[in-house]
Design an enzyme around this catalytic site. Structure first.
Site, PDB file in Angstrom:
ATOM      1  N   ARG A   6       0.834  -1.195   0.000  1.00 38.05           N
ATOM      2  CA  ARG A   6       0.000   0.000   0.000  1.00 38.05           C
ATOM      3  C   ARG A   6       0.874   1.253   0.000  1.00 38.05           C
ATOM      4  O   ARG A   6       0.486   2.305  -0.500  1.00 38.05           O
ATOM      5  CB  ARG A   6      -0.926   0.011   1.227  1.00 38.05           C
ATOM      6  N   ASP A  12      -3.270  19.043 -14.316  1.00 38.56           N
ATOM      7  CA  ASP A  12      -3.674  17.737 -14.837  1.00 38.56           C
ATOM      8  C   ASP A  12      -3.182  17.657 -16.279  1.00 38.56           C
ATOM      9  O   ASP A  12      -3.670  18.363 -17.156  1.00 38.56           O
ATOM     10  CB  ASP A  12      -5.198  17.620 -14.771  1.00 38.56           C
ATOM     11  N   TYR A  71     -12.374  18.217 -16.447  1.00 37.11           N
ATOM     12  CA  TYR A  71     -12.998  16.898 -16.524  1.00 37.11           C
ATOM     13  C   TYR A  71     -14.129  16.860 -15.481  1.00 37.11           C
ATOM     14  O   TYR A  71     -13.971  17.344 -14.361  1.00 37.11           O
ATOM     15  CB  TYR A  71     -11.930  15.848 -16.247  1.00 37.11           C
ATOM     16  N   LYS A  94      -5.290   6.818 -19.299  1.00 37.74           N
ATOM     17  CA  LYS A  94      -5.458   7.342 -20.648  1.00 37.74           C
ATOM     18  C   LYS A  94      -4.199   7.090 -21.482  1.00 37.74           C
ATOM     19  O   LYS A  94      -3.851   5.960 -21.730  1.00 37.74           O
ATOM     20  CB  LYS A  94      -5.821   8.822 -20.578  1.00 37.74           C
TER      21      LYS A  94
END
Lengths: 261, 433
Positions: free
Chosen positions: B60, B185, B113, B210
């Site tokens: 993690r 971003d 977005y 993406k």
């Protein structure tokens, strides 16, 4: 922690522990245009394993005030004043590159106060190319990139610190340096011509930590220094260049542990 | 490093962060599908937990396969390091949560977005973090929106879906003038088209789902730090400049001059929020990154052909692509995006909603789905999908109309794609008649 050395505020990272002058003291001295950050893992380790640690930002570097000192001799005497400010009589010095020369000279000048020296990425003489010096003076960004290229053996990464892109971190750290400090620091290294005499005067045990793929201070450049020191041992670090503390932090730590613990 | 100034992007995309496996010599990055890693001894265990030694403890927090991806993307962006996350949304949340808490404020571009808009406008507001949305191109509006409690400026390199080009040099200069970082971003551009740090951005994240992954196979995010922002000098980020009781009283900015943000983000954000990336996903994204330069070149080349076709078609109302002179950010795009403006863009079909619906349903090669950046071409109707939670006013502010269609141009033969679009447009004209 902050110390006042020669009326100037000096920052020293203590490895996450409160500095206790009663414990054995270990002072880390960084190289040109760097700061205490380069000793992160190693300094935390020793702070939790018997030492009180001062990973200092040299004058004019990192969080410390003042101007960069203009000779290795000046740095060596400043180290003695740093110990006074910290309330420490004796200390171990670990220095990298320019910091290694400061440690060497401090051990020669102040033998009663320096009990061991660990010299990482060291060479005597530590000649700096005219090309790099010229860039450091007029085009620091170019100089930072030259140093970066020559200091990182792992040019494509594979760092043991999760998620760290070491060439990027080295470059970002140098970009934080005070304008003009790189030229002063590199000139200090280049101008230091009495290193072998200093080495001959050193009474305390010395460790040379040599990165096998060091292009800034190649392994062979430590040869004369090793001969001049009376009580010397060597540790070779695989898979690392001049930026060995970041490229192989555990191997460097293990070399220091074998010498200091 | 080779070359005058280090390795180029093409080489880093294939190699950065990975050395051949020392045990078996595996050339591909091994998938370390292990939750945890055996300690050599008690001293090493303690040293790993206390950041005295480097290495992995629990997946993690960090994992060898995931670390290769982190290092690689950091190398491509020119940062000091990176943290891979479960998704792009998780990367954005990690950035915000590392920098601020309740009572803080963000200034963000209005062209985002839909998922980012949701996070900022609804969810983070519930946790006491407010966001003011401003027109991307209006620098004065950005300036006017900054408050004493503002902690971050945020925008997309190419604003979704109108492709507003974020003026990173000017917005980052404004941010720095106020002692604030700029988070970008960079999903639509990838480091192949634009490296935000070179223009002044401080933090970058990607939806790696993406273009970095590139094949629509894995969801993931990557958050990268430039190492350039001086948190101490700013004085506005106690999470980075004051002792943290949750990790040995660590003052992260003292710990590292250039990596304080990433230290806190990993030691707190990944540890406590737990939005880590799986090693399997990291491997799949790494496979994609290896061909990123080749794919992006083709993506952009195809996109430009389709843009030109659509711009000249009588059934098309408008095409929003900064590569076109008609786009309001054309000049800025030429400066910031000399290799091209990506392969995701929007256009409007004449005839409104019925024409748009018929157009999408007629296409054969373009897949109707909610994603971008796949090797295969994709299409979507934003007003009814990705941005459906936004009010009409917010949609209009973001440049989205009822008939707006968004394409993600893939790697197919451009002529085949144009034929598909041509068929769809013919059907749209009939539907509108």
């Amino acid at each position: 922690m902050e110390l006042i050395v020669r009326d100037t505020k000096i920052y020293a990272y203590t490895g996450g522990k409160t500095f206790d002058p009663q414990k054995p003291a270990l002072v880390f001295l960084h190289g040109a245009a760097n700061d205490h950050t380069v000793w992160g893992l190693q300094s935390r380790y020793f702070a939790n394993h018997g030492y009180s640690v001062l990973a200092v930002d040299l004058p004019g570097h990192g969080r410390s005030g003042g101007e960069p000192l203009a000779s290795i001799g000046a740095l060596a005497d400043w180290v003695a004043d740093l110990l006074n400010a910290a309330g420490v009589e004796k200390a171990v010095l670990a220095g990298h590159s320019m910091g290694s020369l400061a440690a060497l000279e401090a051990a020669a000048r102040h033998p009663s106060r320096i009990v061991k020296i660990a010299l990482l990425g060291s060479a005597v003489p530590m000649a700096v190319s005219d090309q790099l010096l010229a860039a450091a003076k007029d085009k620091p960004e170019k100089a930072y990139r030259m140093i970066n290229q020559w200091s990182n053996a792992l040019g494509l990464g594979g760092n043991t610190v999760p998620g760290a892109w070491q060439p990027g971190a080295s470059l970002a750290l140098m970009r934080r340096a005070k304008p003009g400090s790189l030229f002063i620091d590199l000139s200090n290294c280049n101008d230091y011509q009495t290193g072998l005499e200093a080495a001959a005067q050193v009474q305390c045990p010395a460790l040379l930590v040599i990165a096998k793929r060091d292009l800034m201070t190649p392994p062979r450049a430590a040869g004369d220094l090793a001969k001049a020191l009376k009580d010397v041992r060597k540790a070779e670090i695989d898979g690392a260049g001049h930026a060995m503390m970041a490229e192989q932090p555990d191997r460097v730590l293990d070399a220091l542990r074998a010498f200091l613990l | 490093m080779a070359g005058k100034d280090g390795y180029t992007l093409d080489t880093l995309a294939l190699h950065a962060g990975q050395v051949p496996d020392p045990q078996y010599g595996a050339r591909a990055t091994p998938i370390y599908l292990s939750t945890s890693f055996v300690f050599k001894d008690s001293d090493q265990a303690a040293a790993l937990f206390n950041m005295e030694r480097a290495g992995h403890v629990y997946s993690r927090i960090s994992n060898p396969t995931v670390s290769v991806l982190e290092e690689r993307v950091a190398a491509l962006e020119g940062g000091v390091g990176a943290i891979a996350t479960a998704s792009g949304q998780a990367a954005m949340h990690l950035a915000v949560a590392t920098l601020m808490g309740a009572g803080s404020h963000i200034v963000a571009s209005g062209a985002l977005y839909g998922g980012s808009h949701n996070l900022l406008d609804y969810t983070l507001r519930r946790f006491g973090i407010e966001t003011t949305f401003v027109p991307t191109r209006d620098v004065d509006a950005w300036r006017a929106a900054i408050r004493p409690n503002t902690r971050l400026l945020f925008g997309e390199t190419l604003g979704n879906p109108g492709l507003d080009v974020l003026d990173i040099p000017r917005i980052s200069a404004l941010a720095h003038e106020h002692g604030l970082p700029l988070l970008v971003d960079s999903t639509f551009t990838s480091p192949y088209l634009l490296k935000p740090f070179e223009h002044g951005a401080d933090l970058v994240f990607h939806s790696a789902t993406k273009f970095l992954c590139g094949h629509g196979t894995a969801v993931g995010g990557v958050l990268v730090d430039s190492g350039n922002f001086d948190w101490e000098a700013s004085g506005k980020f106690p999470t980075l400049t004051e002792p943290y009781d949750g990790f040995h009283g660590m003052d992260f900015a003292e710990e590292s001059t250039v990596a304080a943000f990433l230290l806190r983000a990993r030691r707190e954000g990944l540890r406590d929020f737990g939005a880590c990336m799986s090693p399997m996903n990291a491997f799949q994204i790494l496979q994609g990154v290896e061909t990123l330069p080749l794919r992006m070149a083709r993506h952009v080349e195809n996109a430009r052909k389709l843009v030109d076709f659509l711009a000249a078609h009588e059934a098309v109302g408008s095409v929003a692509y900064p590569g076109l002179e008609s786009h309001p950010d054309h000049a800025l795009a030429q400066k910031l995006l000399p290799k091209g403006c990506g392969s995701v863009f929007s256009f409007s079909v004449k005839g409104g909603r019925p024409a748009g619906k018929k157009f999408i349903e007629t296409l054969k090669l373009f897949s109707h789905l909610a994603n971008v950046g796949d090797a295969k071409s994709l299409v979507i109707h934003p007003a009814s999908t990705t941005h459906f939670r936004m009010s009409d006013e917010a949609l209009l502010a973001a440049g989205i109309g009822a008939g707006t269609i968004r394409l993600s141009v893939g790697l197919e033969d451009a002529d085949d794609l144009i034929e598909d679009l041509s068929r769809g447009l013919a059907a749209a004209v009939k539907a509108a008649a």
